[in-house]
Design an enzyme around this catalytic site. Structure first.
Site, short mmCIF file in Angstrom:
data_model
loop_
_atom_site.label_atom_id
_atom_site.label_comp_id
_atom_site.label_asym_id
_atom_site.label_seq_id
_atom_site.Cartn_x
_atom_site.Cartn_y
_atom_site.Cartn_z
N THR A 38 -45.40 -36.14 -3.92
CA THR A 38 -43.81 -36.17 -3.74
C THR A 38 -43.52 -34.73 -3.27
O THR A 38 -42.59 -34.33 -3.68
CB THR A 38 -43.33 -36.16 -5.36
OG1 THR A 38 -43.83 -35.11 -5.99
CG2 THR A 38 -43.86 -37.79 -5.79
N GLY A 39 -44.20 -34.22 -2.37
CA GLY A 39 -44.13 -32.90 -1.94
C GLY A 39 -42.64 -32.35 -1.52
O GLY A 39 -42.31 -32.79 -0.31
N THR A 40 -42.04 -32.07 -2.14
CA THR A 40 -40.67 -32.12 -2.93
C THR A 40 -39.95 -30.95 -2.91
O THR A 40 -40.43 -29.82 -2.80
CB THR A 40 -41.27 -32.27 -4.30
OG1 THR A 40 -41.78 -33.64 -4.52
CG2 THR A 40 -40.37 -32.31 -5.38
#
Length: 219
Positions: A19-21
């Site tokens: 979920t690099g976020t």
């Protein structure tokens, strides 16, 4: 992609979904605003453009997810289950601090196996709106907090733009602007912005679509 809260700062495993976020939460008098972007990636590929990273832990308590998508959701599910039992035993809703402690304990216990960072935010009758960071077994309450890969681009903005005593609408605007700035700069953040305003009256969910995002000087 380096993930906030990843053990030893390690790199993601090949093909793992992240979920690099950009996640964020802000306290105001009587509640909190919590927000996130919606991009989920596996390596160089975007596998979901509209994933809601705001996961409910209890009626007035949410967490914002970052790191490995599967790991973060597993922690949120375990915490929600424990808080449901906790509420049944006490016959009253759990405190936000109790929820943050549950998340912190799970994160620390499985720190060698799970790569995720959850930010906990919510409202209770004792302390009102609260925001807690739980990274790497730490537990700290803050008036506002940011996390995820996109947060590195907006520390200067949030430090300059935050004002104590902001209204709910000002907190929503502050959160929207900060996440939109991060999405502009961070290749691992994108999609739409999810917002949840949590008060004693309930939770107000909003989605800021792509054509509604704030525009900045270089666009």
């Amino acid at each position: 992609m380096l993930r906030t809260g990843a053990p030893n700062g390690d790199l993601p495993r090949a093909g793992e979904v992240h979920t690099g976020t950009t996640i964020m939460a802000v306290e105001f008098d009587g509640g909190v605003v919590v927000g996130s972007d919606s991009r989920v990636s596996a390596g160089e590929a975007v596998v979901n453009r509209v994933f809601d990273k705001l996961s409910p832990l209890h009626q007035h308590i949410y967490c914002a997810l970052s790191g490995s998508a599967a790991d973060a959701q597993a922690i949120a599910d375990m915490a929600a289950y424990q808080l449901e039992l906790h509420g049944m035993e006490l016959e009253e809703p759990p405190l936000v601090l109790a929820a943050a402690n549950v998340v912190r304990n799970i994160t620390y216990k499985y720190r060698e196996d799970l790569s995720a960072h959850l930010m906990v935010a919510g409202w209770d009758q004792r302390e009102g709106g609260q925001v807690y960071g739980t990274m790497s077994g730490m537990l700290i309450r803050q008036p506002f907090a940011i996390g995820g890969s996109g947060s590195t681009y907006i520390y200067g903005y949030v430090d300059a733009a935050y004002k104590p005593g902001m209204s709910p609408e000002e907190c929503r605007r502050f959160t929207t602007n900060a996440i939109a700035l991060a999405m502009k700069r961070d290749g691992s953040s994108g999609g739409v912005i999810y917002l949840a305003t949590i008060t004693g009256a309930g939770v107000d969910h909003r989605v800021i679509l792509g054509d509604e995002l704030p525009r900045f000087y270089d666009e």
